[in-house]
Design a protein around this motif. Structure first.
Motif, PDB file in Angstrom:
ATOM      1  N   LYS A 175       0.834  -1.203   0.000  1.00 30.41           N
ATOM      2  CA  LYS A 175       0.000   0.000   0.000  1.00 30.41           C
ATOM      3  C   LYS A 175       0.868   1.253   0.000  1.00 30.41           C
ATOM      4  O   LYS A 175       0.598   2.224  -0.720  1.00 30.41           O
ATOM      5  CB  LYS A 175      -0.913  -0.005   1.227  1.00 30.41           C
ATOM      6  CG  LYS A 175      -1.862   1.195   1.290  1.00 30.41           C
ATOM      7  CD  LYS A 175      -2.770   1.111   2.513  1.00 30.41           C
ATOM      8  CE  LYS A 175      -3.697   2.325   2.582  1.00 30.41           C
ATOM      9  NZ  LYS A 175      -4.579   2.270   3.776  1.00 30.41           N
ATOM     10  N   ILE A 176       1.954   1.246   0.774  1.00 23.74           N
ATOM     11  CA  ILE A 176       2.869   2.390   0.839  1.00 23.74           C
ATOM     12  C   ILE A 176       3.561   2.596  -0.506  1.00 23.74           C
ATOM     13  O   ILE A 176       3.644   3.718  -1.017  1.00 23.74           O
ATOM     14  CB  ILE A 176       3.899   2.200   1.965  1.00 23.74           C
ATOM     15  CG1 ILE A 176       3.212   2.286   3.332  1.00 23.74           C
ATOM     16  CG2 ILE A 176       5.025   3.231   1.865  1.00 23.74           C
ATOM     17  CD1 ILE A 176       4.085   1.871   4.496  1.00 23.74           C
ATOM     18  N   ASN A 232       2.531   1.614  -3.430  1.00 25.23           N
ATOM     19  CA  ASN A 232       1.500   2.076  -4.369  1.00 25.23           C
ATOM     20  C   ASN A 232       1.290   3.577  -4.244  1.00 25.23           C
ATOM     21  O   ASN A 232       1.243   4.308  -5.246  1.00 25.23           O
ATOM     22  CB  ASN A 232       0.192   1.317  -4.073  1.00 25.23           C
ATOM     23  CG  ASN A 232      -0.866   1.536  -5.136  1.00 25.23           C
ATOM     24  OD1 ASN A 232      -0.766   2.447  -5.950  1.00 25.23           O
ATOM     25  ND2 ASN A 232      -1.879   0.697  -5.125  1.00 25.23           N
ATOM     26  N   GLU A 233       1.205   4.043  -3.019  1.00 27.42           N
ATOM     27  CA  GLU A 233       0.976   5.478  -2.779  1.00 27.42           C
ATOM     28  C   GLU A 233       2.167   6.308  -3.239  1.00 27.42           C
ATOM     29  O   GLU A 233       2.015   7.367  -3.853  1.00 27.42           O
ATOM     30  CB  GLU A 233       0.701   5.694  -1.289  1.00 27.42           C
ATOM     31  CG  GLU A 233       0.098   7.062  -0.962  1.00 27.42           C
ATOM     32  CD  GLU A 233       1.153   8.122  -0.687  1.00 27.42           C
ATOM     33  OE1 GLU A 233       0.921   9.293  -1.032  1.00 27.42           O
ATOM     34  OE2 GLU A 233       2.206   7.762  -0.144  1.00 27.42           O
ATOM     35  N   TYR A 234       3.373   5.831  -2.974  1.00 27.20           N
ATOM     36  CA  TYR A 234       4.577   6.546  -3.391  1.00 27.20           C
ATOM     37  C   TYR A 234       4.672   6.633  -4.917  1.00 27.20           C
ATOM     38  O   TYR A 234       5.004   7.687  -5.477  1.00 27.20           O
ATOM     39  CB  TYR A 234       5.826   5.853  -2.843  1.00 27.20           C
ATOM     40  CG  TYR A 234       6.076   6.045  -1.359  1.00 27.20           C
ATOM     41  CD1 TYR A 234       5.295   6.907  -0.588  1.00 27.20           C
ATOM     42  CD2 TYR A 234       7.114   5.363  -0.722  1.00 27.20           C
ATOM     43  CE1 TYR A 234       5.533   7.076   0.765  1.00 27.20           C
ATOM     44  CE2 TYR A 234       7.362   5.534   0.632  1.00 27.20           C
ATOM     45  CZ  TYR A 234       6.562   6.386   1.377  1.00 27.20           C
ATOM     46  OH  TYR A 234       6.807   6.560   2.714  1.00 27.20           O
ATOM     47  N   SER A 237       2.287   6.576  -7.040  1.00 30.55           N
ATOM     48  CA  SER A 237       1.240   7.471  -7.546  1.00 30.55           C
ATOM     49  C   SER A 237       1.657   8.943  -7.483  1.00 30.55           C
ATOM     50  O   SER A 237       1.109   9.788  -8.187  1.00 30.55           O
ATOM     51  CB  SER A 237      -0.058   7.269  -6.756  1.00 30.55           C
ATOM     52  OG  SER A 237       0.070   7.781  -5.430  1.00 30.55           O
ATOM     53  N   ARG A 238       2.652   9.253  -6.653  1.00 31.92           N
ATOM     54  CA  ARG A 238       3.127  10.632  -6.502  1.00 31.92           C
ATOM     55  C   ARG A 238       4.255  10.985  -7.474  1.00 31.92           C
ATOM     56  O   ARG A 238       4.723  12.119  -7.487  1.00 31.92           O
ATOM     57  CB  ARG A 238       3.594  10.849  -5.060  1.00 31.92           C
ATOM     58  CG  ARG A 238       2.449  10.813  -4.052  1.00 31.92           C
ATOM     59  CD  ARG A 238       2.924  10.594  -2.621  1.00 31.92           C
ATOM     60  NE  ARG A 238       3.781  11.660  -2.124  1.00 31.92           N
ATOM     61  CZ  ARG A 238       4.292  11.694  -0.889  1.00 31.92           C
ATOM     62  NH1 ARG A 238       4.025  10.694  -0.051  1.00 31.92           N
ATOM     63  NH2 ARG A 238       5.068  12.696  -0.510  1.00 31.92           N
ATOM     64  N   THR A 281       0.729  -5.441  -8.388  1.00 31.40           N
ATOM     65  CA  THR A 281       1.361  -5.779  -7.115  1.00 31.40           C
ATOM     66  C   THR A 281       1.053  -7.240  -6.792  1.00 31.40           C
ATOM     67  O   THR A 281       0.023  -7.777  -7.209  1.00 31.40           O
ATOM     68  CB  THR A 281       0.866  -4.887  -5.960  1.00 31.40           C
ATOM     69  OG1 THR A 281      -0.545  -5.086  -5.776  1.00 31.40           O
ATOM     70  CG2 THR A 281       1.148  -3.419  -6.237  1.00 31.40           C
ATOM     71  N   PHE A 296       9.424   8.469   1.885  1.00 22.46           N
ATOM     72  CA  PHE A 296       9.241   8.867   0.490  1.00 22.46           C
ATOM     73  C   PHE A 296      10.503   9.470  -0.112  1.00 22.46           C
ATOM     74  O   PHE A 296      10.811   9.229  -1.291  1.00 22.46           O
ATOM     75  CB  PHE A 296       8.082   9.874   0.364  1.00 22.46           C
ATOM     76  CG  PHE A 296       7.861  10.328  -1.054  1.00 22.46           C
ATOM     77  CD1 PHE A 296       7.333   9.461  -1.998  1.00 22.46           C
ATOM     78  CD2 PHE A 296       8.219  11.614  -1.450  1.00 22.46           C
ATOM     79  CE1 PHE A 296       7.144   9.872  -3.320  1.00 22.46           C
ATOM     80  CE2 PHE A 296       8.038  12.022  -2.763  1.00 22.46           C
ATOM     81  CZ  PHE A 296       7.500  11.150  -3.700  1.00 22.46           C
TER      82      PHE A 296
END
Length: 232
Positions: free
Chosen positions: A16-17, A19-21, A23-24, A33, A104
């Motif tokens: 999840k982390i 994925n979020e990184y 996306s940025r 994944t 990040f």
């Protein structure tokens, strides 16, 4: 075009982390994944990607064994909760490895290296100009050519002495590193030494004095360097 990424980790929160990184960062695209390394291996052997982010320690097969099983290896960034990293990771020439918990800033530095390296690989050697990439201590390291004082051969390794910071040790032959360097800008003067031509300030008694003050021998096998240097 964005670099295609796959993340493999048996911990859902870690995925999840990541994925979020991803996306940025507009230059990256998360393709898939996996919590299961075996399923990931099947997917990766049938799908072309650019970057694989993979956990070292997983219950079925390790991240190292997963990477070793791939026919066509992408750029690999290992993730791990342990500071001690297996020697096999060095052999597999990972781009980088990230210690959990991953922040990040550290993540973005690793993928920035991947982006830069992809661009470097696309550029013809004679046009690449100012950088060299080598694997050292489980990571791909970027070295500015202007910072190289000289390169030393140590049997199966090379030691790149730089103007700033400590020397970089890499599992590579002198012949291989010369293939990566711009033709004519670096010359071998001895079985054990290669120098930047423009940093040789004088030659006396078959020894080259570098701008750093270091003096290196010129062997009979490479004595033609002396005449070539005089013409520069």
């Amino acid at each position: 075009m964005a670099l295609r990424c796959v993340a493999v980790d048996d911990e859902p929160l870690a995925l999840k982390i990541i994925n979020e990184y991803i996306s940025r960062i507009p230059a990256l695209e998360l393709v898939q994944t996996f919590e299961d390394a075996i399923a990931a291996s099947e997917f990766l052997n049938n799908t072309s990607i650019d970057i694989l982010l993979v956990d070292v320690n997983m219950p079925d097969i390790s991240g190292i064994d997963l990477v070793r099983s791939l026919k066509d290896k992408p750029l690999v960034i290992f993730t791990t909760a342990y500071k001690s990293f297996a020697y096999e990771g060095f052999e597999l020439q990972a781009l980088d490895y990230l210690l959990k918990p991953i922040d990040f800033d550290r993540f973005s530095k690793a993928v920035r290296k991947a982006i830069d390296y992809v661009e470097y690989k696309k550029t013809p050697r004679e046009e690449a100009g100012d950088s060299l990439y080598v694997y050292s201590e489980y990571r791909l390291v970027k070295i500015e050519l202007n910072n190289i004082e000289y390169i030393e051969s140590l049997e199966d390794y090379i030691k790149i002495h730089v103007a700033e910071g400590r020397a970089v040790l890499s599992l590579m032959s002198m012949k291989k590193v010369l293939e990566k360097l711009p033709a004519g800008r670096f010359r071998r003067i001895h079985r054990s030494f290669t120098v930047p031509v423009d940093k040789v300030v004088s030659i006396q008694n078959r020894k080259a004095l570098l701008s750093s003050g270091k003096e290196l021998p010129i062997s009979n096998s490479y004595s033609n360097f002396i005449q070539d240097w005089k013409k520069c």
